[in-house]
Design an enzyme around this catalytic site. Structure first.
Site, short mmCIF file in Angstrom:
data_model
loop_
_atom_site.label_atom_id
_atom_site.label_comp_id
_atom_site.label_asym_id
_atom_site.label_seq_id
_atom_site.Cartn_x
_atom_site.Cartn_y
_atom_site.Cartn_z
CB ILE A 158 59.50 48.27 69.68
CG1 ILE A 158 59.48 48.40 68.15
CG2 ILE A 158 59.23 46.84 70.12
CD1 ILE A 158 58.13 48.17 67.52
CD GLU A 244 49.00 45.92 70.50
OE1 GLU A 244 50.02 46.58 70.75
OE2 GLU A 244 48.63 45.62 69.34
NE ARG A 245 43.97 46.99 67.23
CZ ARG A 245 43.99 46.63 65.96
NH1 ARG A 245 43.11 45.72 65.53
NH2 ARG A 245 44.88 47.12 65.13
CD GLN A 281 21.42 72.60 86.88
OE1 GLN A 281 21.39 73.58 86.14
NE2 GLN A 281 20.32 72.02 87.35
CD GLN A 338 39.55 74.35 82.16
OE1 GLN A 338 40.56 74.08 81.52
NE2 GLN A 338 39.12 75.58 82.35
N GLY A 341 41.49 74.21 88.48
CA GLY A 341 41.92 75.59 88.34
C GLY A 341 43.44 75.69 88.30
CD GLU A 371 43.03 59.93 64.99
OE1 GLU A 371 42.62 60.95 65.56
OE2 GLU A 371 43.88 59.17 65.49
#
Length: 385
Positions: A158, A244-245, A281, A338, A341, A371
């Site tokens: 909560i 909320e969402r 590229q 990522q 590096g 989900e």
């Protein structure tokens, strides 16, 4: 980063005011709060004094009589500075509007001024250990006993849970209104009542955000603290969950734009034997995908904000916005680490990248996991036929 036409000059002024307050009062201290896993209560009062709370509420309760766009400005400025420890949107766009919409005149006079000025801190207690955010599987129960409800149950994860003064608790009840569907109640529970115990939850992400487990054991709540109609708590919650969402989507989208801008700048600055990373590229392709998704999400979220302003909220759209923005944020946070590096896991820059990735993962979970969002969206697809 993206063109928008939602705001006017008053919002630009508010954005500068909010930015000034956050930079002066919050930014320099938030790291300490993360380490201490605690946000001082006086910060909420300062936020109220600075006008960061409950701006859509009427002036008679201490609000500003403005609309949801003010909240969007505040949420975006919080997200841009990585300040999850001060979730003004919980107070301003979930707790207070629920009291305003469903509360009696006495309840409004009692609670709303404190929520507006920050002297009263609010929380929503929905999630349970065995059911998550599945309201149908709730075990918490409020039994009517004369002029009281006797509340038993456990709520967990909560937000504001350990420090809130006023907790809106959703629980099952004996009274069923809609046929054979179980009845629910929403109760306004003051935190100092007997039968309430709270335990802070140590988290790997968003460490400054106060998160707790709250246990209710034969906690007696006066019936006058019933919010809305007895038995209809489930229906009352539906609009709150949409809000909320949407606010979580707004927060995630602003976070994503901040991380993406920083990542592009880091790639531009990182030199290799063939130039900067942007001279490759495949790097440009990767960033192009992230930017395209972020751009589409911006347009969709602003469309949802416009619908909110017109009182035409769409539960499915809010789920889509929350799902897309949080998943895109996590993708950007992953690539941000990522593409740097070794620097992405080293020293101050690496610490920030790792924290961004963990915090982004939190956002795909809180307010209903990805989900759950996918399931809610999928269940409604048959209605499109």
């Amino acid at each position: 980063m993206f063109p928008r036409d939602l705001f006017d000059d008053s919002h630009s002024l508010l954005r500068r005011q909010v930015a000034g307050f956050l930079d002066e009062e919050i930014v320099g201290l938030h790291r300490n709060w993360s380490q201490a896993r605690y946000v001082p209560r006086d910060i909420w009062r300062k936020a109220g004094e600075a006008g960061l709370l409950c701006r859509s509420l009427p002036a008679e309760y201490g609000g500003h009589g403005r609309d949801f766009r003010d909240s969007v400005v505040i949420i975006e400025e919080l997200a841009a500075r990585r300040l999850p420890g001060l979730p003004t949107y919980l107070q301003s766009d979930i707790v207070a509007p629920l009291v305003q919409r469903l509360g009696t005149a006495a309840q409004k006079q009692r609670f709303l001024p404190g929520l507006c000025d920050g002297n009263l801190l609010g929380a929503m207690a929905l999630t349970e250990p065995h059911s998550g955010s599945d309201l149908h599987a709730f075990r918490s129960f409020a039994r009517r006993d004369g002029d009281d409800f006797v509340l038993n149950g456990v709520k967990t994860h909560i937000s504001n849970g350990n420090s809130a003064d006023l907790i809106i608790v959703a629980a099952r009840c004996d009274k069923a209104i809609l046929g054979d569907q179980p009845g629910f109640v929403l109760l306004l529970v003051k935190a100092g009542r007997d039968g309430i115990s709270r335990k802070a939850i140590a988290k790997a992400g968003m460490q400054a955000l106060d998160t707790a487990t709250i246990t209710f054991e034969d906690c007696r709540v006066p019936a006058c603290n019933l919010l809305g109609q007895e038995g209809l708590g489930f229906m009352h919650l539906m609009q709150s969950l949409v809000a909320e969402r949407l606010v979580l989507a707004v927060f995630a989208q602003a976070s994503a734009e901040t991380l993406l801008r920083e990542t592009i700048a880091a790639c531009h600055a990182r030199q290799t034997s063939a130039g900067t990373l942007l001279d490759y590229q495949h790097i440009r392709f990767r960033l192009a995908d992230l930017y395209s998704d972020c751009s589409a999400n911006r347009a969709f979220v602003d469309q949802c904000i416009t619908a909110q302003l017109r009182n035409r909220t769409d539960p499915k759209a809010a789920c889509i916005a929350k799902l897309r923005c949080t998943e895109n944020l996590k993708d950007i946070a992953t690539q941000a680490l990522q593409l740097r590096g070794a620097a992405g896991i080293s020293e101050a820059e690496g610490e920030r990248c790792v924290a961004d990735l963990v915090d982004a993962s939190v956002q795909t979970i809180w307010g209903g996991s990805s989900e759950v969002m996918r399931d809610l969206i999928g269940r409604g697809l048959v209605n499109l036929l």
